[in-house]
Write an enzyme that holds these catalytic residues in place. Structure first.
Site, mmCIF file in Angstrom:
data_model
loop_
_atom_site.group_PDB
_atom_site.id
_atom_site.type_symbol
_atom_site.label_atom_id
_atom_site.label_comp_id
_atom_site.label_asym_id
_atom_site.label_seq_id
_atom_site.Cartn_x
_atom_site.Cartn_y
_atom_site.Cartn_z
ATOM 1 N N VAL A 12 0.831 -1.208 0.000
ATOM 2 C CA VAL A 12 0.000 0.000 0.000
ATOM 3 C C VAL A 12 0.868 1.262 0.000
ATOM 4 O O VAL A 12 0.647 2.188 -0.798
ATOM 5 C CB VAL A 12 -0.982 0.005 1.199
ATOM 6 N N LYS A 100 -7.215 -1.174 9.034
ATOM 7 C CA LYS A 100 -8.542 -1.439 9.644
ATOM 8 C C LYS A 100 -8.451 -1.936 11.068
ATOM 9 O O LYS A 100 -9.358 -1.719 11.871
ATOM 10 C CB LYS A 100 -9.352 -2.432 8.812
ATOM 11 N N GLY A 182 -0.782 -9.354 -4.148
ATOM 12 C CA GLY A 182 -0.745 -8.282 -3.145
ATOM 13 C C GLY A 182 -2.087 -8.032 -2.483
ATOM 14 O O GLY A 182 -2.317 -6.959 -1.942
ATOM 15 N N GLU A 185 -3.392 -10.134 3.544
ATOM 16 C CA GLU A 185 -2.715 -9.496 4.674
ATOM 17 C C GLU A 185 -1.358 -10.164 4.872
ATOM 18 O O GLU A 185 -1.123 -11.287 4.390
ATOM 19 C CB GLU A 185 -3.542 -9.690 5.951
ATOM 20 N N ASP A 196 -10.390 -10.259 9.206
ATOM 21 C CA ASP A 196 -10.352 -9.020 8.432
ATOM 22 C C ASP A 196 -11.787 -8.541 8.131
ATOM 23 O O ASP A 196 -12.102 -7.354 8.271
ATOM 24 C CB ASP A 196 -9.559 -9.262 7.131
ATOM 25 N N LYS A 200 -13.729 -5.085 9.426
ATOM 26 C CA LYS A 200 -14.356 -4.131 8.506
ATOM 27 C C LYS A 200 -15.834 -3.945 8.823
ATOM 28 O O LYS A 200 -16.336 -2.812 8.811
ATOM 29 C CB LYS A 200 -14.152 -4.596 7.062
ATOM 30 N N GLY A 298 -5.535 -4.732 -3.099
ATOM 31 C CA GLY A 298 -4.539 -4.521 -4.148
ATOM 32 C C GLY A 298 -3.942 -3.127 -4.063
ATOM 33 O O GLY A 298 -4.520 -2.208 -3.485
#
Ligand code: HSE
Length: 355
Positions: A12, A100, A182, A185, A196, A200, A298
């Site tokens: 990222v 997150k 990509g 995690e 995850d 969220k 991504g």
């Protein structure tokens, strides 16, 4: 010129640097804001990288640099990321994040700190990757009492389930591909075991309810026990299997929230959402159903959300219009047992909910 510091130069962080570089002229022409990367904090070094000259070794260098207006946190987790976020906000810098876990655990405190310091803490990239969800919830749907948020929130799991169903991949082959792309995690078990998605949906539920829902209170089941046979049997019966994060809110009883693999009937708005795509169906009392769809993971999609948040920081004092949630405990109702809710039982005895 708005100077930006990036914490963490992984998928990222490096995507954000690239997008800032490639889109700076367009953003300046269309939004009147000149953006440039001033510093990057990472313990690794990247010889030959176009941003090689930006690397610093200590967060102190960023904290004490008065020219840095926005800190982008892409470290992940709740350790150094938490400490650096607080220090950045306390030193009067805006913080934009894709983290997150940190937002789900410490969102109220960090939003409050940002408010005190009259800066922004923005996290569009933390839910739905490149799919706008936080800003639309905060602003565009503010006239509504939201009764339901239901979504495919993990690109890695959706990618794995799609590849297993359509390409005959084993679970491990599909996971490896997702990691190479990509999407996953650092620890892919956070994706596969549903943590995850739980984080969220906790963030979205907290925003909608206005009170803190911790991921540990979300009933969570991963996709690790979904087999190619389940996917085939589901398809034969007109269903897709998706990992769903869902919160339902009604005035007469506590909210229900869970993250679980689910069977979706053909015709359901999330039925055909495949690959790395995420989609979230939000129901409001005034607007009815609204569907958000886009790439949920991504490098580029996530960077798209981060860079948009940077622009938002520079364009408005409070882009989320006062939206916050408070650290007041909220009682949650237990989801109905799968057997008392609409469900499908597979030939091997596994039972999943049906929508
Ligand atoms: N691992 C996450 C996913 C990344 O696959 O959706 C984006 O949050």
């Amino acid at each position: 010129m708005t100077k930006i510091a990036i914490l963490g130069y992984g998928v990222v962080g490096s995507g954000v640097a690239e997008v800032l570089h490639n889109s700076a002229a367009m953003i300046e022409a269309r939004r009147g804001i000149a953006l440039s990367v001033k510093s990057i904090l990472d313990i690794r070094r990247f010889p030959g990288d176009p941003f090689e000259h930006c690397f610093v070794s200590s967060f102190d260098d960023i904290e004490n640099d008065l020219s840095v207006r926005v800190v982008v946190e892409t470290i992940g987790g709740t350790g150094a990321a938490y400490d650096f976020t607080k220090r950045a906000l306390k030193s009067g810098k805006h913080v934009v994040t894709s983290n997150k876990e940190l937002v789900a655990e410490h969102g109220p405190e960090l939003l409050e700190l940002a408010r005190e310091k009259q800066v922004n803490y923005l996290f569009e990239a933390a839910v739905g990757g490149g799919t706008p969800l936080i800003y639309p919830l905060a602003q565009c749907l503010s006239a509504n009492r939201i009764s339901s948020v239901c979504g495919i929130l993990n690109g890695t799991c959706n990618y794995i389930l799609t590849r297993m169903r359509d390409n005959g991949f084993t679970f491990d082959e599909a996971l490896l591909e997702a990691q190479k792309s990509g999407y996953a995690e650092g620890d892919p078990s956070d994706d596969i075991l549903g943590h995850d998605t739980a984080r969220k949906i906790s963030i979205l539920a907290s925003l909608v309810i206005g009170r803190q829902i911790f991921p540990k209170h979300v009933q969570t089941m991963g996709i690790n026990r979904v087999t190619p046979e389940h996917l085939r049997e589901a398809a034969d019966n007109g269903y897709a299997i998706k990992l769903i994060g869902r919160v339902t809110i009604c005035e007469s009883s506590p909210p229900v929230i869970y993250a679980e693999p689910h069977l979706l009937k053909r015709g359901h708005p999330l039925f055909a959402v495949d690959g790395v795509f995420n989609a979230v169906l939000i129901t409001g009392d005034v607007v009815g159903d609204v569907l958000f769809y886009g790439k949920g993971a991504g490098k580029e999609p996530t960077a798209s959300a981060v860079v948009s948040d940077i622009v938002a920081c520079m364009r408005a004092n409070d882009p989320l219009g006062g939206l916050a949630w408070y650290e007041i405990p909220v009682r949650l109702a237990q989801p109905d047992s799968i057997h008392s809710a609409p469900h499908h039982t597979f030939t091997d005895g596994t039972t999943l909910r049906v929508m």
